[in-house]
Design an enzyme around this catalytic site. Sequence first.
Site, PDB file in Angstrom:
ATOM      1  N   SER A   1       0.823  -1.206   0.000  1.00 21.24           N
ATOM      2  CA  SER A   1       0.000   0.000   0.000  1.00 21.24           C
ATOM      3  C   SER A   1       0.855   1.254   0.000  1.00 21.24           C
ATOM      4  O   SER A   1       1.945   1.286   0.597  1.00 21.24           O
ATOM      5  CB  SER A   1      -0.907   0.012   1.236  1.00 21.24           C
ATOM      6  OG  SER A   1      -1.590   1.250   1.349  1.00 21.24           O
TER       7      SER A   1
ATOM      8  N   TYR B   1      -2.836   0.315   9.684  1.00 18.95           N
ATOM      9  CA  TYR B   1      -2.919  -0.398   8.404  1.00 18.95           C
ATOM     10  C   TYR B   1      -1.631  -0.248   7.605  1.00 18.95           C
ATOM     11  O   TYR B   1      -1.035  -1.238   7.159  1.00 18.95           O
ATOM     12  CB  TYR B   1      -4.115   0.113   7.596  1.00 18.95           C
ATOM     13  CG  TYR B   1      -4.052  -0.254   6.140  1.00 18.95           C
ATOM     14  CD1 TYR B   1      -4.209  -1.575   5.726  1.00 18.95           C
ATOM     15  CD2 TYR B   1      -3.828   0.712   5.162  1.00 18.95           C
ATOM     16  CE1 TYR B   1      -4.139  -1.924   4.386  1.00 18.95           C
ATOM     17  CE2 TYR B   1      -3.758   0.379   3.822  1.00 18.95           C
ATOM     18  CZ  TYR B   1      -3.916  -0.942   3.437  1.00 18.95           C
ATOM     19  OH  TYR B   1      -3.835  -1.275   2.105  1.00 18.95           O
TER      20      TYR B   1
ATOM     21  N   LYS C   1     -17.435  -1.634   0.800  1.00 21.93           N
ATOM     22  CA  LYS C   1     -16.315  -1.180   1.623  1.00 21.93           C
ATOM     23  C   LYS C   1     -16.681  -0.158   2.692  1.00 21.93           C
ATOM     24  O   LYS C   1     -15.816   0.284   3.445  1.00 21.93           O
ATOM     25  CB  LYS C   1     -15.209  -0.613   0.718  1.00 21.93           C
ATOM     26  CG  LYS C   1     -14.506  -1.688  -0.101  1.00 21.93           C
ATOM     27  CD  LYS C   1     -13.489  -1.095  -1.072  1.00 21.93           C
ATOM     28  CE  LYS C   1     -12.331  -0.439  -0.363  1.00 21.93           C
ATOM     29  NZ  LYS C   1     -11.481  -1.409   0.370  1.00 21.93           N
TER      30      LYS C   1
END
Length: 325
Positions: free
Chosen positions: A112, A141, A182
């Site tokens: 990411s 995250y 999501k």
Amino acid sequence: MILVTGGAGFIGSYLQAELHARGEETVVVDWLGHEEKWRNLQLHAPSRVIAPEDLDAFLASKPDIKAVFHMGAISETTATDGDLVWHTNVTLSQKLWSWCAEQDISFIYASSAATYGAASTREEFSDDPSNLEKLRPLNLYGWSKHVFDLWVAQQLRDGKKTPKQWAGLKFFNVYGPNEYHKGKMISVIKVKYDDISKGHLAKLFKSDSDSVADGQQARDFIWVGDVVDVMLWLYENPHVNGLFNCGTGVARTYLDLAYAICDSLGTPREVEFVDMPAQLRGKYQNFTCANMSKIRGLGYKKEFTTLEDGINIYVKKFLQGSMYY
């Protein structure tokens, strides 16, 4: 067959659709749940859907798998359960890497752009290995993704056996169909589309930085089809290994984004600026832009979809049309 973890999710299901179109046999590892997530697979069902808790038993059965696309993760940038995030984003990734190494098969996984933390220039968004240790993610995250990238780097330094091919992709701001499940992590494009299509003004966060004007916060927005094309190119080029950025290499402002949605809907270019939520202040990336020179230098040549064209496809073909891919 090809194994796709997170294959009923946003990027995973788009990848599943493309693999299905190529005639590949696939197994998806994911939960379908009780909502509408199954619709992400309705036009291109895999051979099997395996719950994540059953993955170990499936792999122990020695299935004939030629590649693993590991898209499954807890992807909420506001996630707070550190134990769950570690188990899902780090431990599972390590297990799959090790299994692919033992079986001598390809492993392509999702990292990411959140790993870049407070990076603020294109040069700082470098996927050069020498930059990896310098990164300081801003949230749990991003940190979990960074931890696995570091673990991979350590495996290489220690001379440990690696998968037949391995590639990690630092996804930037991906948007497109099949993201509807999501919740609060849905793309800003879908959120602003919903607002504008209902006759409301698009709300954009005021800047929390004196050096960035309201609406000028910029992101590298990338169409999901382009992301999947990069993954499939890697799969077709097994000699290519490494950790790569996956963006367009162009930063566009939130004002650009809002105007593009207005244009696609044929409405006036009008926005409203609102205060940034307290929980985002100090953790908000005001600029992201992928440095794409590494993968370009290794042969990836396809041009990326512009923000205006991508939004127009998303709006006309999916949000106002078939919805799912």
